[in-house]
Design an enzyme around this catalytic site. Structure first.
Site, mmCIF file in Angstrom:
data_model
loop_
_atom_site.group_PDB
_atom_site.id
_atom_site.type_symbol
_atom_site.label_atom_id
_atom_site.label_comp_id
_atom_site.label_asym_id
_atom_site.label_seq_id
_atom_site.Cartn_x
_atom_site.Cartn_y
_atom_site.Cartn_z
ATOM 1 N N ARG A 73 -19.025 36.426 10.659
ATOM 2 C CA ARG A 73 -20.200 36.568 9.804
ATOM 3 C C ARG A 73 -20.593 35.246 9.158
ATOM 4 O O ARG A 73 -21.767 34.943 9.021
ATOM 5 C CB ARG A 73 -19.965 37.640 8.733
ATOM 6 C CG ARG A 73 -21.223 37.900 7.901
ATOM 7 C CD ARG A 73 -21.157 39.191 7.120
ATOM 8 N NE ARG A 73 -20.238 39.090 5.997
ATOM 9 C CZ ARG A 73 -20.028 40.063 5.108
ATOM 10 N NH1 ARG A 73 -20.674 41.208 5.235
ATOM 11 N NH2 ARG A 73 -19.169 39.900 4.116
ATOM 12 N N MET A 98 -29.750 46.155 8.395
ATOM 13 C CA MET A 98 -28.611 47.068 8.421
ATOM 14 C C MET A 98 -27.257 46.357 8.395
ATOM 15 O O MET A 98 -26.296 46.821 9.010
ATOM 16 C CB MET A 98 -28.720 47.979 9.655
ATOM 17 C CG MET A 98 -30.031 48.754 9.733
ATOM 18 S SD MET A 98 -30.330 49.781 8.265
ATOM 19 C CE MET A 98 -29.318 51.213 8.706
ATOM 20 N N HIS A 117 -33.831 50.010 -1.940
ATOM 21 C CA HIS A 117 -32.980 51.116 -1.516
ATOM 22 C C HIS A 117 -33.681 52.428 -1.871
ATOM 23 O O HIS A 117 -34.159 52.581 -2.999
ATOM 24 C CB HIS A 117 -31.623 51.031 -2.204
ATOM 25 C CG HIS A 117 -30.681 52.103 -1.763
ATOM 26 N ND1 HIS A 117 -30.006 52.049 -0.559
ATOM 27 C CD2 HIS A 117 -30.319 53.270 -2.331
ATOM 28 C CE1 HIS A 117 -29.272 53.138 -0.425
ATOM 29 N NE2 HIS A 117 -29.454 53.897 -1.482
ATOM 30 N N GLU A 182 -42.008 52.835 -2.330
ATOM 31 C CA GLU A 182 -41.397 51.574 -1.890
ATOM 32 C C GLU A 182 -42.467 50.536 -1.570
ATOM 33 O O GLU A 182 -42.340 49.366 -1.922
ATOM 34 C CB GLU A 182 -40.551 51.804 -0.630
ATOM 35 C CG GLU A 182 -39.298 52.610 -0.839
ATOM 36 C CD GLU A 182 -38.534 52.818 0.465
ATOM 37 O OE1 GLU A 182 -38.243 51.841 1.163
ATOM 38 O OE2 GLU A 182 -38.251 53.990 0.809
#
Lengths: 208, 208
Positions: A73, A98, A117, A182
């Protein structure tokens, strides 16, 4: 208390894994002048993400960067940071991205990575927040824009919007109603940042 | 889906450990005719609970039952159930009752034990919910009336009320604003029960 310093006109990058409907809502606010910021770069970890093509159609630089092409990562995020810094990006905007954001991005962009979120955090973090809300039986849910930290949806909250849950709501019908909020909330928070009105102290966020 | 059967006029018992401000709000709604129910019994686990004296002043039977006088929770709760059933109580209303309700009461009063919690559950269960909300930095909190199960504030939610959290809120100022909503929400839910309009299916509650 530290101010999140405002540049002249914000340069945004969006990270998206899917269709990127929040990306489009932000882009629209930018184009119609409500948001004094420009999306200058879209990066996806999925070659097939519809957001990539949408960005290209809008004339926005769009990159697929394959996490599998990197040993870990840190290496993957170093490549992202190279592109972000190369484009002079001020804020990194997660829109259906994601993956957990790790230390390399968070170090390069401290207090400058945002996420939205679809729940009233700290309720229902993680995947399928709307389904979690319907199954739990809450009477109100909503959405949350927050700074990203190393946890899963745990960073300091900037703004939230409340959405009533109806008795006959399904995951999809609730998700649809939350999405309307959102699409307003995200660019409004970005505009607050563009105006230099956002301060962080501990895990509390103040709008001045 | 099972209906929570309505008796003619509800007979309520309140369990309280402290001042019992929600007890007084319910009692007021009962006296002024908004709530078709009567508080027939108040039980406290604390000898010094102000709720006990307040109940007596209102002519309501009030008992201090000392948990320390019993070998275990089952024995203590059996004594409570004996009093509840002796008074023909339909619903048990927790109002600042600082104990987990156990299997003996829940078996005798399945779907008939209610609690109010000063947060939008499942956020901030347990003690000091308002302080938790302020420290977390949420922009909305509220209160939740729910059926009690064996968990800590985990039972099926009947109704919630949303309260905005202001940037300068302290634990106390937020608690005060939430309390105003609690004092309305609790008796309104009891009135829905009195009207036989409350159904439970799994952990979802429907108002018909």
């Amino acid at each position: 208390m530290r101010q999140v310093t405002p540049p002249k006109r914000l340069r945004l990058a969006v990270l998206a894994s899917g269709r990127g409907s929040n990306f489009l809502a932000i882009q629209e606010a930018s184009q119609n002048g409500q948001l004094q910021a420009d999306i200058c770069l879209l990066i996806s970890d999925q070659a097939s993400a519809p957001a990539l093509e949408r960005a290209r159609n809008l004339g926005i630089k769009a990159l697929f960067i394959d996490p599998k092409a990197f040993p870990d990562r840190d290496a993957y995020e170093s490549e992202l940071v190279r592109h972000l810094q190369g484009e002079g990006i001020d804020f990194v905007v997660l829109a259906g991205y994601m993956r957990l954001v790790g230390r390399v991005i968070l170090k390069a962009y401290q207090d400058r990575v945002l996420n939205i979120h679809p729940a009233l955090l700290p309720s229902f973090p993680g995947l399928h927040a709307q389904r979690q809300a319907v199954e739990y039986g809450v009477k109100y849910s909503g959405c949350t824009v927050h700074f990203v930290d190393q946890g899963m949806d745990t960073g300091p909250i900037i703004r939230q919007a409340v959405v009533p849950v109806e008795e006959n709501d399904t995951e999809d019908s609730l998700a649809e109603r939350i999405l309307v909020q959102e699409h307003q909330l995200y660019w409004q928070v970005l505009q607050l940042l563009a105006e230099g009105r956002v301060y962080i102290e501990g895990r509390k966020v103040y709008i001045v």
